[in-house]
Motif scaffolding. Sequence first.
Motif, PDB file in Angstrom:
ATOM      1  N   HIS A 215       0.995  -1.214  -0.221  1.00  0.00           N
ATOM      2  CA  HIS A 215      -0.064  -0.100   0.163  1.00  0.00           C
ATOM      3  C   HIS A 215       0.970   1.193   0.132  1.00  0.00           C
ATOM      4  N   PRO A 216       0.431   2.141  -0.738  1.00  0.00           N
ATOM      5  CA  PRO A 216       1.509   3.451  -0.969  1.00  0.00           C
ATOM      6  C   PRO A 216       0.989   4.290   0.367  1.00  0.00           C
ATOM      7  N   ALA A 217       1.660   5.265   0.767  1.00  0.00           N
ATOM      8  CA  ALA A 217       1.065   6.309   1.852  1.00  0.00           C
ATOM      9  C   ALA A 217       0.028   6.824   1.507  1.00  0.00           C
ATOM     10  N   GLY A 218      -0.857   6.877   2.500  1.00  0.00           N
ATOM     11  CA  GLY A 218      -2.212   7.605   2.424  1.00  0.00           C
ATOM     12  C   GLY A 218      -3.232   6.679   2.426  1.00  0.00           C
ATOM     13  N   VAL A 219      -3.181   5.490   2.721  1.00  0.00           N
ATOM     14  CA  VAL A 219      -4.166   4.447   3.176  1.00  0.00           C
ATOM     15  C   VAL A 219      -5.033   5.093   4.025  1.00  0.00           C
ATOM     16  N   LYS A 220      -6.496   5.043   3.853  1.00  0.00           N
ATOM     17  CA  LYS A 220      -7.432   5.538   4.987  1.00  0.00           C
ATOM     18  C   LYS A 220      -8.299   4.094   5.467  1.00  0.00           C
ATOM     19  N   VAL A 221      -8.525   3.887   6.661  1.00  0.00           N
ATOM     20  CA  VAL A 221      -9.492   2.821   7.102  1.00  0.00           C
ATOM     21  C   VAL A 221     -10.261   3.693   8.506  1.00  0.00           C
ATOM     22  N   GLY A 222     -11.515   3.108   8.693  1.00  0.00           N
ATOM     23  CA  GLY A 222     -12.385   3.644   9.428  1.00  0.00           C
ATOM     24  C   GLY A 222     -13.568   3.288   9.513  1.00  0.00           C
ATOM     25  N   ALA A 226     -14.595   8.917  11.120  1.00  0.00           N
ATOM     26  CA  ALA A 226     -13.494   8.630  11.707  1.00  0.00           C
ATOM     27  C   ALA A 226     -12.533   8.043  11.101  1.00  0.00           C
ATOM     28  N   LEU A 227     -11.606   8.313  10.145  1.00  0.00           N
ATOM     29  CA  LEU A 227     -10.797   7.619   9.522  1.00  0.00           C
ATOM     30  C   LEU A 227      -9.309   7.524  10.073  1.00  0.00           C
ATOM     31  N   VAL A 228      -8.564   6.358   9.930  1.00  0.00           N
ATOM     32  CA  VAL A 228      -7.373   6.470  10.235  1.00  0.00           C
ATOM     33  C   VAL A 228      -6.428   6.511   9.085  1.00  0.00           C
ATOM     34  N   GLU A 229      -5.569   7.674   9.022  1.00  0.00           N
ATOM     35  CA  GLU A 229      -4.838   7.696   7.867  1.00  0.00           C
ATOM     36  C   GLU A 229      -3.403   7.249   7.951  1.00  0.00           C
ATOM     37  N   VAL A 230      -2.697   6.461   7.186  1.00  0.00           N
ATOM     38  CA  VAL A 230      -1.371   5.924   7.506  1.00  0.00           C
ATOM     39  C   VAL A 230      -0.566   6.933   6.543  1.00  0.00           C
ATOM     40  N   PRO A 231       0.517   7.636   7.083  1.00  0.00           N
ATOM     41  CA  PRO A 231       1.191   8.576   6.359  1.00  0.00           C
ATOM     42  C   PRO A 231       2.469   7.952   5.707  1.00  0.00           C
ATOM     43  N   PHE A 232       2.549   6.551   5.813  1.00  0.00           N
ATOM     44  CA  PHE A 232       3.916   6.007   5.356  1.00  0.00           C
ATOM     45  C   PHE A 232       3.488   4.584   4.539  1.00  0.00           C
ATOM     46  N   GLU A 233       4.378   4.381   3.817  1.00  0.00           N
ATOM     47  CA  GLU A 233       4.281   3.156   2.735  1.00  0.00           C
ATOM     48  C   GLU A 233       4.216   1.973   3.667  1.00  0.00           C
ATOM     49  N   ILE A 234       3.473   1.128   3.240  1.00  0.00           N
ATOM     50  CA  ILE A 234       3.529  -0.582   3.587  1.00  0.00           C
ATOM     51  C   ILE A 234       3.980  -1.474   2.640  1.00  0.00           C
ATOM     52  N   PRO A 235       5.174  -1.706   2.555  1.00  0.00           N
ATOM     53  CA  PRO A 235       5.704  -2.585   1.268  1.00  0.00           C
ATOM     54  C   PRO A 235       5.154  -3.893   1.387  1.00  0.00           C
ATOM     55  N   GLY A 237       4.953  -7.912   1.921  1.00  0.00           N
ATOM     56  CA  GLY A 237       5.660  -8.790   3.027  1.00  0.00           C
ATOM     57  C   GLY A 237       5.670  -7.780   4.522  1.00  0.00           C
ATOM     58  N   ARG A 238       4.907  -6.869   4.313  1.00  0.00           N
ATOM     59  CA  ARG A 238       4.922  -5.994   5.859  1.00  0.00           C
ATOM     60  C   ARG A 238       3.388  -6.043   6.148  1.00  0.00           C
ATOM     61  N   ARG A 239       3.210  -5.917   7.614  1.00  0.00           N
ATOM     62  CA  ARG A 239       1.868  -5.694   8.055  1.00  0.00           C
ATOM     63  C   ARG A 239       1.625  -4.759   9.013  1.00  0.00           C
ATOM     64  N   LEU A 240       0.741  -3.774   8.976  1.00  0.00           N
ATOM     65  CA  LEU A 240       0.607  -2.785  10.011  1.00  0.00           C
ATOM     66  C   LEU A 240      -0.627  -3.066  10.932  1.00  0.00           C
ATOM     67  N   VAL A 241      -0.546  -3.042  12.258  1.00  0.00           N
ATOM     68  CA  VAL A 241      -1.667  -3.377  12.979  1.00  0.00           C
ATOM     69  C   VAL A 241      -1.903  -2.304  13.808  1.00  0.00           C
ATOM     70  N   VAL A 242      -3.166  -1.925  13.721  1.00  0.00           N
ATOM     71  CA  VAL A 242      -3.662  -0.702  14.437  1.00  0.00           C
ATOM     72  C   VAL A 242      -4.918  -1.028  15.417  1.00  0.00           C
ATOM     73  N   ASN A 243      -4.698  -1.278  16.723  1.00  0.00           N
ATOM     74  CA  ASN A 243      -5.562  -1.328  17.858  1.00  0.00           C
ATOM     75  C   ASN A 243      -6.343   0.034  18.188  1.00  0.00           C
ATOM     76  N   THR A 244      -7.571   0.052  17.861  1.00  0.00           N
ATOM     77  CA  THR A 244      -8.237   1.419  18.151  1.00  0.00           C
ATOM     78  C   THR A 244      -9.052   1.531  19.645  1.00  0.00           C
ATOM     79  N   ASP A 245      -8.981   0.438  20.329  1.00  0.00           N
ATOM     80  CA  ASP A 245      -9.548   0.400  21.591  1.00  0.00           C
ATOM     81  C   ASP A 245      -8.954   1.482  22.597  1.00  0.00           C
TER      82      ASP A 245
END
Length: 313
Positions: A215-222, A226-235, A237-245
């Motif tokens: 994913h390039p920088a700028g992916v948004k989920v939410g 209320a959207l979480v915007e990721v300002p960096f690239e996720i190549p 083979g890599r995973r970003l985990v975001v716990n919103t609790d």
Amino acid sequence: MTIVLSSPLRSEEAAPVAGNRPMTWTGFDGTVWRLTRPGSPNPRMLPGVQGLHMPRMDVYTSSSPGVPGVIITGYELPPRPVYWPLRFANRSIDEWEDEHAGFFDSFHPVLEGVWTVGDGVDARTLPLTGSFDGSHSFELDPFVTGKAVIGVQLLAPRPLWRGRTIRRQFKAPEPSPFFPGPPFTISSGASYENATIPNPGQEPSYVTWEIDGPHPAGVKVGVGDALVEVPFEIPIGRRLVVNTDPSEQYARIGDLESVDDKLVLTNATDAARDLGFQIFAPIPARGDVVLTIVTEGSGVIAATHTPLYWRAF
């Protein structure tokens, strides 16, 4: 299961709880104790269990001069007290002492164990800590009788019962065929464009997002606006985990590794600072909720949450 709300039991001859609904306790030390069902070892749950039904709800109101009554403005759920009346009885004093000691060693005033009611997809759990005041007394010497009835006071700092975790996985939309019309295959799985997730619980619950590259920088989920915007690239083979609790918020990024045919996060590092300030929203209770996923990437994105309930069943 027969449930009788009563004062702490004193009779050593009280009958065990009837019924087929299983209950287990998993201590903070990892030991597992079956509390119900005929033939289960010590301890045995007796009538008088507290903590299975509705929690206490503190309702907030406001009033105005000249306006009859009050306006209900909201409510909150304080910690839940739990009471277990338990019977210990064995064929030998050594058995009684070993099982009594092992069971009470599984409690801690700070570290949580888990009370599970039911089994399979219908099971619900409630994390508990010990809440002992030192007031218990033995009416008869258990080393003479080999048995005792002991009331156990516990506390659920977070008072809601937890259901089975729900996970939904989404992927990039299939490209449209160059030549329209059949035959062409629609692959299984929901796409970013029709991402939804159910919340059968009675309270809102928060999502944990798993964003697998590329994913390039700028992916948004939410949820909603209320959207979480990721300002960096996720190549790849890599995973970003975001716990919103709010009680355990974190963001971690690491490598994807296949373990027992499942992709798991390894070599994870903290990503909260790189993610920056974000506003998180919960999934509303009782219904299907539309999720927002905006990205130019093609990696799988998953949303996970645990429904929260007022009661154990």
